[in-house]
Design a protein around this motif. Structure first.
Motif, PDB file in Angstrom:
ATOM      1  N   VAL A 229      -2.734  -1.154   1.134  1.00  0.00           N
ATOM      2  CA  VAL A 229      -1.261  -1.517   1.356  1.00  0.00           C
ATOM      3  C   VAL A 229      -0.517  -1.855   0.158  1.00  0.00           C
ATOM      4  CG1 VAL A 229       0.906  -2.457   2.359  1.00  0.00           C
ATOM      5  CG2 VAL A 229      -1.319  -1.689   3.841  1.00  0.00           C
ATOM      6  N   VAL A 230      -1.311  -2.804  -0.571  1.00  0.00           N
ATOM      7  CA  VAL A 230      -0.744  -3.160  -1.941  1.00  0.00           C
ATOM      8  C   VAL A 230      -0.568  -1.971  -2.867  1.00  0.00           C
ATOM      9  CG1 VAL A 230      -0.971  -4.804  -3.807  1.00  0.00           C
ATOM     10  CG2 VAL A 230      -0.979  -5.658  -1.538  1.00  0.00           C
ATOM     11  N   LEU A 231      -1.772  -1.376  -2.984  1.00  0.00           N
ATOM     12  CA  LEU A 231      -2.149  -0.153  -3.898  1.00  0.00           C
ATOM     13  C   LEU A 231      -1.246   0.709  -3.683  1.00  0.00           C
ATOM     14  CD1 LEU A 231      -6.067   0.059  -4.197  1.00  0.00           C
ATOM     15  CD2 LEU A 231      -4.438  -1.010  -5.739  1.00  0.00           C
ATOM     16  N   ALA A 232      -0.995   1.195  -2.437  1.00  0.00           N
ATOM     17  CA  ALA A 232      -0.084   2.305  -2.070  1.00  0.00           C
ATOM     18  C   ALA A 232       1.150   2.220  -2.396  1.00  0.00           C
ATOM     19  CB  ALA A 232      -0.402   2.726  -0.639  1.00  0.00           C
ATOM     20  N   VAL A 233       1.745   1.032  -2.175  1.00  0.00           N
ATOM     21  CA  VAL A 233       3.024   0.585  -2.496  1.00  0.00           C
ATOM     22  C   VAL A 233       3.331   0.407  -3.775  1.00  0.00           C
ATOM     23  CG1 VAL A 233       4.939  -1.564  -2.076  1.00  0.00           C
ATOM     24  CG2 VAL A 233       3.501  -0.528  -0.284  1.00  0.00           C
ATOM     25  N   ALA A 234       2.420  -0.265  -4.461  1.00  0.00           N
ATOM     26  CA  ALA A 234       2.311  -0.299  -5.918  1.00  0.00           C
ATOM     27  C   ALA A 234       2.785   1.105  -6.438  1.00  0.00           C
ATOM     28  CB  ALA A 234       1.435  -1.077  -6.575  1.00  0.00           C
ATOM     29  N   LEU A 235       1.613   2.004  -6.286  1.00  0.00           N
ATOM     30  CA  LEU A 235       1.732   3.224  -6.865  1.00  0.00           C
ATOM     31  C   LEU A 235       3.077   4.191  -6.501  1.00  0.00           C
ATOM     32  CD1 LEU A 235      -1.823   4.639  -6.152  1.00  0.00           C
ATOM     33  CD2 LEU A 235      -0.634   4.031  -8.313  1.00  0.00           C
ATOM     34  N   TYR A 236       3.715   3.865  -5.342  1.00  0.00           N
ATOM     35  CA  TYR A 236       4.966   4.623  -4.775  1.00  0.00           C
ATOM     36  C   TYR A 236       6.096   3.976  -5.650  1.00  0.00           C
ATOM     37  CZ  TYR A 236       8.774   5.897  -1.736  1.00  0.00           C
ATOM     38  OH  TYR A 236      10.062   6.414  -1.387  1.00  0.00           O
TER      39      TYR A 236
END
Length: 269
Positions: A229-236
């Motif tokens: 979740v952290v990776l996906a949110v950071a990329l977004y």
């Protein structure tokens, strides 16, 4: 409340509400910690995995596959989307296959990719690209088709060739739509990386999820999911910031203003 404050406060409020309900449910014993760890327990496990465990190294592998797959998808989807929007015969020939590609689950493609490419990073990158491809091509087609024709005609009257129109008018005007698709595709690429690691091997977060599942380590599973979740949110968020960088402070796209100027002045040779 201005738009910027709302974009920050709204997701924070939702997160606080979810955490409050989560804490209340676990504190009341309505769900066993064996199935759902408490927020504090998860935070402690996540911190240990990040600082003392292998979480960061696994996350880097997954992130690398996702970024490489996104780059591959961009190199294919954006030019193809432009051709579909501009050339009717390409639209007729390619669009049915683009739509049909969404009927095949990514996990069903994984065994074929293993046979064709082998195990490791390469097939995972291809799977990430497949996951990212569709939103990128759709938004590119929509962005090009919705370009203001009066601005494009003004460029042609000024003597611009196809390359100048693409570089100075069509590309900048379609950029917000293209970036919206890229933002969605990059986020989906994280899912593609995990699915690839589940089925085709690798040393990313997908493998870590498998190890935690086999060990019946529920806090470990949730900790790994939190990192995803952290990776996906950071990329977004990074893609969102990049998209905002091509707009003016008054929220009017910089590229649209440039095109308006080009409509009144001759394009550079």
């Amino acid at each position: 409340m201005n738009t910027t404050s709302a974009r920050i406060s709204a997701p924070i409020s939702v997160a606080v509400a979810v955490l409050a309900v989560w804490w209340a449910v676990t504190a009341a014993g309505l769900i066993s910690p064996q199935f759902l760890p408490a927020p504090g327990q998860l935070a402690e496990r996540f911190w240990l995995d990040v600082t003392q465990g292998p979480m960061l190294s696994h996350a880097w592998v997954t992130l690398s596959a996702a970024l490489l797959g996104s780059l591959l998808a961009i190199l294919v989807a954006v030019p193809l989307g432009y051709l579909i929007a501009r050339l009717p015969w390409v639209d007729v020939a390619i669009t049915p296959y683009v739509a049909a590609s969404q009927a095949v689950p990514a996990i069903a493609l994984a065994p074929l990719l293993v046979l064709w490419i082998g195990y490791g990073l390469a097939p995972t990158v291809v799977l990430c690209a497949i996951m990212s491809f569709f939103p990128m091509i759709v938004t590119t087609v929509l962005g090009v088709r919705q370009l203001p024709q009066d601005v494009i005609e003004a460029g042609r009257i000024d003597g611009a060739n196809w390359y100048q129109l693409l570089w100075w008018v069509e590309g900048p005007l379609a950029l917000p739509s293209v970036l919206a698709g890229i933002r969605a595709g990059v986020t989906l690429s994280i899912t593609g990386a995990v699915v690839g690691e589940f089925t085709m091997g690798g040393r990313g977060l997908g493998m870590l999820l498998t190890l935690n599942r086999d060990a019946n380590d529920i806090p470990g599973i949730f900790s790994t999911l939190l990192m995803l979740v952290v990776l996906a949110v950071a990329l977004y968020i990074l893609m969102r910031l990049f998209q905002n960088a091509v707009t003016w402070n008054d929220d009017e796209p910089k590229t649209r203003r440039r095109a308006r100027v080009l409509a009144d002045e001759p394009l550079p040779a």
